[in-house]
Design a protein around this motif. Structure first.
Motif, PDB file in Angstrom:
ATOM      1  N   GLN A   1       2.079  -1.409   3.133  1.00 16.74           N
ATOM      2  CA  GLN A   1       2.121  -2.783   3.634  1.00 16.74           C
ATOM      3  C   GLN A   1       3.118  -3.625   2.870  1.00 16.74           C
ATOM      4  O   GLN A   1       3.791  -4.491   3.435  1.00 16.74           O
ATOM      5  CB  GLN A   1       0.729  -3.413   3.564  1.00 16.74           C
ATOM      6  CG  GLN A   1      -0.291  -2.731   4.455  1.00 16.74           C
ATOM      7  CD  GLN A   1       0.241  -2.529   5.869  1.00 16.74           C
ATOM      8  OE1 GLN A   1       0.478  -3.485   6.600  1.00 16.74           O
ATOM      9  NE2 GLN A   1       0.435  -1.280   6.261  1.00 16.74           N
TER      10      GLN A   1
ATOM     11  N   ASP B   1      -0.543   3.851  -0.236  1.00 15.66           N
ATOM     12  CA  ASP B   1      -1.195   3.019   0.787  1.00 15.66           C
ATOM     13  C   ASP B   1      -0.875   1.544   0.560  1.00 15.66           C
ATOM     14  O   ASP B   1      -0.652   0.788   1.512  1.00 15.66           O
ATOM     15  CB  ASP B   1      -2.709   3.236   0.761  1.00 15.66           C
ATOM     16  CG  ASP B   1      -3.112   4.617   1.282  1.00 15.66           C
ATOM     17  OD1 ASP B   1      -2.227   5.345   1.765  1.00 15.66           O
ATOM     18  OD2 ASP B   1      -4.300   4.961   1.185  1.00 15.66           O
TER      19      ASP B   1
ATOM     20  N   GLU C   1      -3.947   3.775   6.312  1.00 13.89           N
ATOM     21  CA  GLU C   1      -3.706   2.660   7.242  1.00 13.89           C
ATOM     22  C   GLU C   1      -2.530   2.959   8.150  1.00 13.89           C
ATOM     23  O   GLU C   1      -2.500   2.523   9.306  1.00 13.89           O
ATOM     24  CB  GLU C   1      -3.474   1.376   6.434  1.00 13.89           C
ATOM     25  CG  GLU C   1      -3.300   0.124   7.269  1.00 13.89           C
ATOM     26  CD  GLU C   1      -1.889  -0.006   7.814  1.00 13.89           C
ATOM     27  OE1 GLU C   1      -1.735  -0.599   8.905  1.00 13.89           O
ATOM     28  OE2 GLU C   1      -0.949   0.491   7.158  1.00 13.89           O
TER      29      GLU C   1
ATOM     30  N   ALA D   1      -0.856  -6.609  -0.882  1.00 14.98           N
ATOM     31  CA  ALA D   1      -1.530  -5.331  -1.112  1.00 14.98           C
ATOM     32  C   ALA D   1      -2.485  -5.482  -2.291  1.00 14.98           C
ATOM     33  O   ALA D   1      -2.061  -5.819  -3.403  1.00 14.98           O
ATOM     34  CB  ALA D   1      -0.504  -4.236  -1.394  1.00 14.98           C
TER      35      ALA D   1
ATOM     36  N   ASP E   1      -1.350   2.221  12.286  1.00 17.96           N
ATOM     37  CA  ASP E   1      -0.148   1.512  12.715  1.00 17.96           C
ATOM     38  C   ASP E   1       0.536   2.203  13.889  1.00 17.96           C
ATOM     39  O   ASP E   1       1.182   1.542  14.712  1.00 17.96           O
ATOM     40  CB  ASP E   1       0.847   1.413  11.556  1.00 17.96           C
ATOM     41  CG  ASP E   1       0.625   0.179  10.704  1.00 17.96           C
ATOM     42  OD1 ASP E   1      -0.152  -0.693  11.120  1.00 17.96           O
ATOM     43  OD2 ASP E   1       1.234   0.085   9.623  1.00 17.96           O
TER      44      ASP E   1
ATOM     45  N   HIS F   1      -6.171  -5.215   7.200  1.00 17.17           N
ATOM     46  CA  HIS F   1      -6.472  -3.788   7.100  1.00 17.17           C
ATOM     47  C   HIS F   1      -7.390  -3.561   5.910  1.00 17.17           C
ATOM     48  O   HIS F   1      -7.080  -4.004   4.802  1.00 17.17           O
ATOM     49  CB  HIS F   1      -5.192  -2.966   6.870  1.00 17.17           C
ATOM     50  CG  HIS F   1      -4.121  -3.206   7.875  1.00 17.17           C
ATOM     51  ND1 HIS F   1      -3.004  -3.976   7.601  1.00 17.17           N
ATOM     52  CD2 HIS F   1      -3.979  -2.780   9.163  1.00 17.17           C
ATOM     53  CE1 HIS F   1      -2.217  -3.997   8.662  1.00 17.17           C
ATOM     54  NE2 HIS F   1      -2.788  -3.290   9.638  1.00 17.17           N
TER      55      HIS F   1
ATOM     56  N   SER G   1       1.794  -9.153   6.700  1.00 15.71           N
ATOM     57  CA  SER G   1       0.889  -8.006   6.742  1.00 15.71           C
ATOM     58  C   SER G   1       0.129  -7.894   5.422  1.00 15.71           C
ATOM     59  O   SER G   1       0.612  -8.302   4.365  1.00 15.71           O
ATOM     60  CB  SER G   1       1.682  -6.726   6.999  1.00 15.71           C
ATOM     61  OG  SER G   1       0.813  -5.638   7.181  1.00 15.71           O
ATOM     62  N   GLU G   2      -1.076  -7.335   5.496  1.00 16.94           N
ATOM     63  CA  GLU G   2      -1.908  -7.235   4.297  1.00 16.94           C
ATOM     64  C   GLU G   2      -2.818  -6.011   4.358  1.00 16.94           C
ATOM     65  O   GLU G   2      -3.212  -5.568   5.436  1.00 16.94           O
ATOM     66  CB  GLU G   2      -2.761  -8.501   4.137  1.00 16.94           C
ATOM     67  CG  GLU G   2      -3.628  -8.803   5.338  1.00 16.94           C
ATOM     68  CD  GLU G   2      -4.124 -10.237   5.419  1.00 16.94           C
ATOM     69  OE1 GLU G   2      -3.352 -11.156   5.087  1.00 16.94           O
ATOM     70  OE2 GLU G   2      -5.281 -10.427   5.835  1.00 16.94           O
ATOM     71  N   ILE G   3      -3.112  -5.457   3.180  1.00 20.38           N
ATOM     72  CA  ILE G   3      -4.035  -4.340   3.069  1.00 20.38           C
ATOM     73  C   ILE G   3      -4.946  -4.561   1.874  1.00 20.38           C
ATOM     74  O   ILE G   3      -4.512  -5.053   0.830  1.00 20.38           O
ATOM     75  CB  ILE G   3      -3.291  -2.991   2.924  1.00 20.38           C
ATOM     76  CG1 ILE G   3      -4.284  -1.819   2.953  1.00 20.38           C
ATOM     77  CG2 ILE G   3      -2.432  -2.957   1.658  1.00 20.38           C
ATOM     78  CD1 ILE G   3      -3.605  -0.461   3.019  1.00 20.38           C
TER      79      ILE G   3
ATOM     80  N   GLU H   1      -9.217  -0.449   3.850  1.00 20.65           N
ATOM     81  CA  GLU H   1      -9.466   0.971   3.624  1.00 20.65           C
ATOM     82  C   GLU H   1     -10.722   1.127   2.764  1.00 20.65           C
ATOM     83  O   GLU H   1     -10.785   0.583   1.661  1.00 20.65           O
ATOM     84  CB  GLU H   1      -8.289   1.641   2.912  1.00 20.65           C
ATOM     85  CG  GLU H   1      -7.099   1.903   3.796  1.00 20.65           C
ATOM     86  CD  GLU H   1      -6.037   2.773   3.118  1.00 20.65           C
ATOM     87  OE1 GLU H   1      -4.948   2.920   3.697  1.00 20.65           O
ATOM     88  OE2 GLU H   1      -6.295   3.291   2.009  1.00 20.65           O
TER      89      GLU H   1
END
Length: 441
Positions: A265, A261, A363, A274, A367, A334, A243-245, A336
């Motif tokens: 992740q 935030d 985010e 992140a 989810d 993701h 997973s990544e943000i 933002e």
């Protein structure tokens, strides 16, 4: 427990920024030879021995005392029982989330269409749902009822007649929330089987597990490797990476919000990524301070620490325009846009799985319950991939009906092109349909 962060600091103005960014983003999800061979052996065994192999592997890998395949089947009544075993607040949250996901995905439904040309030729497209879809759900401690909703509901909205769920129950651990989510989402059958053996069963079928047309849902390296191997026999959603943000911020959002935030992740696993991008260097400092302040308060602090130190970054850019350029280069799962006017920047975003607009849109809302799907392209694949949706459970067939006159007119064009490719049978097949009065034209 002592935790500390040394999150990478990058500056887009540095001459070697591109090289450092590429290194930061690099991710290899390739199985090693041992995993690959083990998965191939499991697939072979399931294809040859069916239910017996599933029972054997479930005993061996999950520690479940199953005597026959019947011990690994959960009926609809068991799913309904799960609804009574969760708290009223949990049931209400699941139902609210499910309704929002369903309403959003209803808008994605595609309809068949046709149009008629002047000579009576009809062209069009027929949209048909898949007959059966398979949903893989992680089991045990890594249980995600939200993933059940996100994978099963679009399939049902698409019109898939049967959704079959597989979920491992290591040492007999059954997650009631997962089963309740399956009940709410309309899952038709559940098998308490996991790993590569579950993927193989869905792809090829056994005496008890029906063969499906497509397999969706997250899993570990054995599941991902098995999905690679069965692709072509069945469809798959994707081979997902960690997973990544990516947060793009103008420096005016509460730094504690941004830090959390990023954590949202990073807490998934040590390989999650992140990243924060901002033109405000002082703001990056404040977020770094928030990270250090908040990290010790986190339940999964050790995982977050490893993720942030290993793959996280705070990136300083020249201005917001360059921030968007970096975002498009990363193509995050993701994104933002934590800025004053996110709508103004939206047209400039070319690559992102999901875009969260404004300071108040975390985010985490996406989810669970915002509505759009949380199954998103990772590892830069947002450059060419889209979120999971209703369209993943529908297929399209072309419709061609030629009138007598239409076949005659098209026959001339097809004949010329076919003979240019030295495919005489193609040409003559088309020429047979040319009307006598048109043959000299």
């Amino acid at each position: 427990m002592t935790v500390s962060t040394a999150i990478a600091r990058l500056n887009a103005a540095d001459p070697d920024f591109a090289r450092h960014l590429d290194h930061l983003l690099s991710w290899e999800s390739v199985s090693d030879d041992a995993v690959n061979q083990r998965v191939l052996d499991i697939i072979k065994a399931v294809r040859e021995r069916g239910d017996a192999a599933l029972v054997e592997f479930t005993q061996r890998f999950d520690g479940v005392d199953a005597q026959s395949i019947n011990d690994l089947i959960l009926g609809r009544e068991r799913l309904e029982l799960a609804l009574t075993r969760i708290t009223p607040a949990q049931r209400e949250a699941l139902e609210k989330a499910a309704n929002r996901v369903r309403v959003y995905h209803e808008r994605q439904k595609q309809d068949s269409w046709q149009y008629t040309e002047a000579d009576g030729t009809v062209l069009g497209q027929k949209v048909t749902p898949l007959d059966r879809a398979g949903l893989y759900v992680p089991g045990g401690k890594a249980s995600y009822p939200s993933s059940v909703l996100m994978n099963a509901i679009p399939a049902k909205v698409a019109g898939v007649a049967e959704v079959v769920m597989v979920v491992p129950t290591p040492r007999g651990e059954i997650n009631e929330l997962v089963l309740a989510a399956a009940c709410i989402a309309g899952v038709d059958r559940v098998f308490t089987v996991g790993g590569a053996q579950a993927v193989a069963a869905l792809a090829y079928g056994t005496e008890s597990v029906p063969q499906v047309d497509k397999i969706v849902g997250p899993g570990n390296i054995y599941v991902a490797t098995a999905k690679r191997h069965v692709f072509g026999q069945v469809g798959i959603d994707m081979i997902a990476g960690p997973s990544e943000i990516l947060v793009v911020c103008d420096g005016q959002t509460d730094p504690d919000w941004i830090a959390m935030d990023l954590f949202s992740q990073a807490e998934h696993d040590e390989d999650a990524q992140a990243i924060l991008v901002s033109p405000d260097a002082a703001f990056l400092d404040r977020v770094a301070a928030s990270i250090d302040k908040l990290l010790p308060t986190m339940e999964r602090a050790e995982i977050i620490e490893k993720s942030v130190n290993g793959r996280g970054a705070l990136i300083q850019v020249r201005d917001m325009q360059q921030a968007i350029e970096v975002a498009n280069r990363i193509a995050p799962e993701h994104l933002e846009l934590s800025v004053a006017d996110p709508q103004a920047w939206l047209p400039h975003i070319r690559h992102a799985g999901a875009i969260f607009m404004g300071r108040h849109t975390s985010e985490a809302l996406g989810d669970y319950c915002a509505g759009p799907n949380h199954v998103l392209p990772t590892s830069g694949t947002a450059r060419f991939s889209s979120p999971l949706g209703v369209y993943d459970f529908q297929k399209r067939s072309s419709i061609i009906f030629c009138s007598e006159q239409g076949a005659s007119e098209l026959g001339h064009t097809a004949s010329i092109l076919a003979r240019g490719e030295s495919l005489t049978a193609h040409a003559r097949s088309a020429e047979y349909r040319i009307l006598t009065q048109d043959k000299g034209n």
